[in-house]
Design a protein around this motif. Structure first.
Motif, PDB file in Angstrom:
ATOM      1  N   UNK A  48       0.824  -1.215   0.000  1.00  0.00           N
ATOM      2  CA  UNK A  48       0.000   0.000   0.000  1.00  0.00           C
ATOM      3  C   UNK A  48       0.857   1.263   0.000  1.00  0.00           C
ATOM      4  N   UNK A  49       1.829   1.420   0.929  1.00  0.00           N
ATOM      5  CA  UNK A  49       2.675   2.614   0.858  1.00  0.00           C
ATOM      6  C   UNK A  49       3.514   2.655  -0.424  1.00  0.00           C
ATOM      7  N   UNK A  50       3.890   1.473  -0.938  1.00  0.00           N
ATOM      8  CA  UNK A  50       4.685   1.449  -2.166  1.00  0.00           C
ATOM      9  C   UNK A  50       3.871   1.994  -3.336  1.00  0.00           C
ATOM     10  N   UNK A  51       2.588   1.657  -3.407  1.00  0.00           N
ATOM     11  CA  UNK A  51       1.725   2.195  -4.461  1.00  0.00           C
ATOM     12  C   UNK A  51       1.580   3.702  -4.318  1.00  0.00           C
ATOM     13  N   UNK A  57       5.743   9.787  -6.940  1.00  0.00           N
ATOM     14  CA  UNK A  57       6.922   9.908  -7.803  1.00  0.00           C
ATOM     15  C   UNK A  57       6.529  10.190  -9.248  1.00  0.00           C
ATOM     16  N   UNK A  58       5.448   9.569  -9.728  1.00  0.00           N
ATOM     17  CA  UNK A  58       4.998   9.856 -11.092  1.00  0.00           C
ATOM     18  C   UNK A  58       4.488  11.274 -11.217  1.00  0.00           C
ATOM     19  N   UNK A  61       7.524  13.537 -11.278  1.00  0.00           N
ATOM     20  CA  UNK A  61       8.161  13.399 -12.590  1.00  0.00           C
ATOM     21  C   UNK A  61       7.391  14.132 -13.668  1.00  0.00           C
ATOM     22  N   UNK A  62       6.065  14.050 -13.607  1.00  0.00           N
ATOM     23  CA  UNK A  62       5.244  14.753 -14.583  1.00  0.00           C
ATOM     24  C   UNK A  62       5.375  16.261 -14.409  1.00  0.00           C
ATOM     25  N   UNK A  63       5.377  16.731 -13.163  1.00  0.00           N
ATOM     26  CA  UNK A  63       5.508  18.166 -12.918  1.00  0.00           C
ATOM     27  C   UNK A  63       6.852  18.705 -13.401  1.00  0.00           C
ATOM     28  N   UNK A  64       7.886  17.876 -13.324  1.00  0.00           N
ATOM     29  CA  UNK A  64       9.211  18.323 -13.750  1.00  0.00           C
ATOM     30  C   UNK A  64       9.313  18.475 -15.261  1.00  0.00           C
ATOM     31  N   UNK A  65       8.321  17.988 -15.995  1.00  0.00           N
ATOM     32  CA  UNK A  65       8.308  18.223 -17.433  1.00  0.00           C
ATOM     33  C   UNK A  65       8.069  19.696 -17.743  1.00  0.00           C
TER      34      UNK A  65
END
Length: 101
Positions: A48-51, A57-58, A61-65
């Protein structure tokens, strides 16, 4: 973070343990026929915490675009927050209207 410096998962887990942080790092799978050569209790992965971590993280990563968010051009926290909100609004609008012609 530590993982960016080329450390292995064992060192990352030790660093986290020292700071009383529960690791959310899955173990690598072994090739067929190999055995783990380790003593002690195997690390536990709570999915659950891993999800949740994966989703965060996604998102980052998307915001850093978006260049202005990734490089933090804005000096004030309020204007940086506004850029993040604009990026999210743009994402929602793109997702809503991308399939409609």
């Amino acid at each position: 973070m530590i993982a960016d410096r080329g450390y292995d998962a064992k060192r990352v887990r030790a660093w986290l343990r020292k700071r009383r942080i529960r690791a959310v790092i899955p173990e690598r799978k072994l090739a067929a026929g190999q055995k783990r050569r380790r003593r002690g209790r195997p690390p536990v992965l709570d999915t659950t915490p891993y999800r949740r971590r994966n989703v965060v993280e996604r998102l980052i990563g998307w915001l850093k675009e978006h260049r202005s968010v990734a490089t933090r051009f804005d000096k004030l926290a309020s204007s940086f927050l506004a850029m993040v909100q604009m990026a999210c609004i743009r994402r929602l609008l793109t997702a809503d209207f991308s399939d409609k012609a």
